[in-house]
Scaffold this motif. Structure first.
Motif, PDB file in Angstrom:
ATOM      1  N   ASN A 109       0.967  -1.296   0.031  1.00 48.88           N
ATOM      2  CA  ASN A 109       0.061   0.056   0.072  1.00 48.88           C
ATOM      3  C   ASN A 109       0.989   1.178   0.123  1.00 48.88           C
ATOM      4  O   ASN A 109       1.904   1.101   0.456  1.00 48.88           O
ATOM      5  CB  ASN A 109      -0.946   0.096   1.277  1.00 48.88           C
ATOM      6  N   SER A 110       0.426   2.232  -0.650  1.00 46.50           N
ATOM      7  CA  SER A 110       1.193   3.524  -0.937  1.00 46.50           C
ATOM      8  C   SER A 110       1.746   4.115   0.797  1.00 46.50           C
ATOM      9  O   SER A 110       2.389   5.175   0.669  1.00 46.50           O
ATOM     10  CB  SER A 110       0.659   4.561  -1.800  1.00 46.50           C
ATOM     11  N   ASP A 111       0.738   3.753   1.660  1.00 52.10           N
ATOM     12  CA  ASP A 111       1.041   4.395   3.041  1.00 52.10           C
ATOM     13  C   ASP A 111       2.196   3.567   3.972  1.00 52.10           C
ATOM     14  O   ASP A 111       2.302   3.634   5.140  1.00 52.10           O
ATOM     15  CB  ASP A 111      -0.150   4.620   3.709  1.00 52.10           C
ATOM     16  N   THR A 112       2.765   2.485   3.290  1.00 50.81           N
ATOM     17  CA  THR A 112       3.879   1.545   3.888  1.00 50.81           C
ATOM     18  C   THR A 112       4.943   2.145   4.072  1.00 50.81           C
ATOM     19  O   THR A 112       5.686   2.681   3.128  1.00 50.81           O
ATOM     20  CB  THR A 112       3.676   0.325   3.432  1.00 50.81           C
ATOM     21  N   VAL A 113       5.505   2.163   5.330  1.00 47.14           N
ATOM     22  CA  VAL A 113       7.028   2.537   5.571  1.00 47.14           C
ATOM     23  C   VAL A 113       7.658   1.343   5.717  1.00 47.14           C
ATOM     24  O   VAL A 113       7.370   0.473   6.755  1.00 47.14           O
ATOM     25  CB  VAL A 113       7.418   3.594   6.659  1.00 47.14           C
ATOM     26  N   VAL A 114       8.830   0.837   4.681  1.00 47.77           N
ATOM     27  CA  VAL A 114       9.418  -0.394   4.955  1.00 47.77           C
ATOM     28  C   VAL A 114      10.498   0.054   5.705  1.00 47.77           C
ATOM     29  O   VAL A 114      11.530   0.821   5.166  1.00 47.77           O
ATOM     30  CB  VAL A 114       9.677  -0.729   3.663  1.00 47.77           C
ATOM     31  N   PRO A 115      11.063  -0.836   6.910  1.00 45.48           N
ATOM     32  CA  PRO A 115      12.106  -0.762   7.398  1.00 45.48           C
ATOM     33  C   PRO A 115      13.370  -1.642   6.687  1.00 45.48           C
ATOM     34  O   PRO A 115      13.008  -2.794   6.355  1.00 45.48           O
ATOM     35  CB  PRO A 115      12.091  -1.476   8.948  1.00 45.48           C
ATOM     36  N   GLN A 116      14.649  -1.466   6.570  1.00 42.85           N
ATOM     37  CA  GLN A 116      15.324  -1.996   5.831  1.00 42.85           C
ATOM     38  C   GLN A 116      15.710  -3.290   6.414  1.00 42.85           C
ATOM     39  O   GLN A 116      15.493  -4.309   5.525  1.00 42.85           O
ATOM     40  CB  GLN A 116      16.616  -1.292   5.724  1.00 42.85           C
ATOM     41  N   ALA A 117      15.862  -3.482   7.858  1.00 45.63           N
ATOM     42  CA  ALA A 117      16.168  -4.764   8.305  1.00 45.63           C
ATOM     43  C   ALA A 117      15.067  -5.737   8.053  1.00 45.63           C
ATOM     44  O   ALA A 117      15.251  -6.978   7.759  1.00 45.63           O
ATOM     45  CB  ALA A 117      16.529  -4.464   9.768  1.00 45.63           C
ATOM     46  N   GLY A 118      13.850  -5.109   8.131  1.00 45.88           N
ATOM     47  CA  GLY A 118      12.432  -6.134   7.988  1.00 45.88           C
ATOM     48  C   GLY A 118      12.435  -6.484   6.714  1.00 45.88           C
ATOM     49  O   GLY A 118      12.084  -7.797   6.675  1.00 45.88           O
ATOM     50  N   PHE A 119      12.737  -5.701   5.852  1.00 42.88           N
ATOM     51  CA  PHE A 119      12.310  -6.141   4.501  1.00 42.88           C
ATOM     52  C   PHE A 119      13.614  -7.033   3.880  1.00 42.88           C
ATOM     53  O   PHE A 119      13.282  -8.182   3.309  1.00 42.88           O
ATOM     54  CB  PHE A 119      12.661  -4.851   3.516  1.00 42.88           C
ATOM     55  N   ALA A 120      14.971  -7.078   4.490  1.00 42.77           N
ATOM     56  CA  ALA A 120      15.651  -8.147   4.187  1.00 42.77           C
ATOM     57  C   ALA A 120      15.493  -9.239   4.742  1.00 42.77           C
ATOM     58  O   ALA A 120      15.684 -10.361   4.248  1.00 42.77           O
ATOM     59  CB  ALA A 120      17.099  -7.611   4.835  1.00 42.77           C
ATOM     60  N   ARG A 121      14.816  -9.231   5.941  1.00 44.05           N
ATOM     61  CA  ARG A 121      14.461 -10.791   6.533  1.00 44.05           C
ATOM     62  C   ARG A 121      12.999 -11.169   5.803  1.00 44.05           C
ATOM     63  O   ARG A 121      12.919 -12.474   5.717  1.00 44.05           O
ATOM     64  CB  ARG A 121      13.883 -10.634   8.120  1.00 44.05           C
ATOM     65  N   LEU A 122      12.273 -10.310   5.334  1.00 39.92           N
ATOM     66  CA  LEU A 122      11.002 -10.801   4.631  1.00 39.92           C
ATOM     67  C   LEU A 122      11.641 -11.537   3.424  1.00 39.92           C
ATOM     68  O   LEU A 122      11.305 -12.760   2.949  1.00 39.92           O
ATOM     69  CB  LEU A 122      10.202  -9.632   3.957  1.00 39.92           C
ATOM     70  N   ILE A 123      12.728 -10.909   2.562  1.00 36.63           N
ATOM     71  CA  ILE A 123      13.291 -11.561   1.404  1.00 36.63           C
ATOM     72  C   ILE A 123      13.996 -12.769   1.718  1.00 36.63           C
ATOM     73  O   ILE A 123      13.935 -13.817   1.083  1.00 36.63           O
ATOM     74  CB  ILE A 123      14.069 -10.299   0.565  1.00 36.63           C
ATOM     75  N   ASP A 124      14.650 -12.666   2.614  1.00 34.65           N
ATOM     76  CA  ASP A 124      15.398 -13.869   3.031  1.00 34.65           C
ATOM     77  C   ASP A 124      14.373 -15.202   3.509  1.00 34.65           C
ATOM     78  O   ASP A 124      14.615 -16.203   2.869  1.00 34.65           O
ATOM     79  CB  ASP A 124      16.359 -13.655   4.165  1.00 34.65           C
ATOM     80  N   THR A 125      13.497 -14.824   3.972  1.00 33.88           N
ATOM     81  CA  THR A 125      12.323 -15.827   4.372  1.00 33.88           C
ATOM     82  C   THR A 125      11.796 -16.162   3.015  1.00 33.88           C
ATOM     83  O   THR A 125      11.568 -17.534   2.851  1.00 33.88           O
ATOM     84  CB  THR A 125      11.279 -15.187   5.283  1.00 33.88           C
TER      85      THR A 125
END
Length: 185
Positions: A109-125
């Motif tokens: 959604n356009s109102d999502t702020v993505v933390p870099q560490a969380g995004f890395a974990r999501l992609i790794d998962t």
């Protein structure tokens, strides 16, 4: 775990210039985790697509097209697809997915702020591609509100019948290893 792959991010937009700017700023800080962000503008009344151009290619690309790099000092990572009308969230997601270069697509959604560490974990998962190893099952009670109370105001037990229409039992399944980045214990 394996090294994260770069992903394509699809962001359907119908208004919300300030939210979109925060979203794209957060994605721009994710570095090489994001190969591209595709902003699909559904005829935003506030011209939200103009915000995406700050991160994009040539100014004012033709509707449904992308342009050439605008500012060589800022690494471009946004493609803009502009629609003449609001096609809805699902259609915009599909439209963006068709343009994606990565086999891994994240829809935001356009109102999502993505933390870099969380995004890395999501992609790794996602790269692990397997069943959840930390499935959490919870039974929760949800209340159906009839007459609302003011935000932050407690409802006295004796007044419960005036405010609560009913209750439901909710079965909440959570894959904690897949979504741990989005909650605080």
């Amino acid at each position: 775990p394996s090294a994260p792959s770069a992903v394509s991010v699809v962001i359907p937009v119908y208004g919300g210039r300030d939210d979109l700017r925060l979203c794209l700023d957060s994605l721009s800080k994710c570095g090489e985790l994001v190969s591209e962000a595709i902003v699909v503008d559904n005829a935003s009344p506030d011209h939200a697509w103009e915000v995406a151009e700050e991160y994009s290619y040539d100014p004012l690309p033709a509707k449904g097209k992308t342009g050439q790099i605008k500012d060589p000092s800022r690494p471009p990572f946004v493609k803009i697809l502009r629609n003449d009308d609001n096609r809805g969230f699902a259609a915009a997601c599909n439209q963006g997915a068709r343009e994606a270069l990565s086999p891994i697509i994240v829809f935001l959604n356009s109102d999502t702020v993505v933390p870099q560490a969380g995004f890395a974990r999501l992609i790794d998962t996602v790269n692990l591609l397997g069943p959840s190893r930390r499935l959490d099952l919870e039974a929760e009670v949800g209340f159906v509100v009839g007459t609302p109370s003011a935000l932050g105001t407690r409802v006295a037990t004796g007044d419960l019948r005036e405010h609560v229409f009913g209750a439901v039992l909710v079965n909440d399944w959570s894959a904690r290893d897949l979504q741990a980045w989005e909650y605080v214990p």
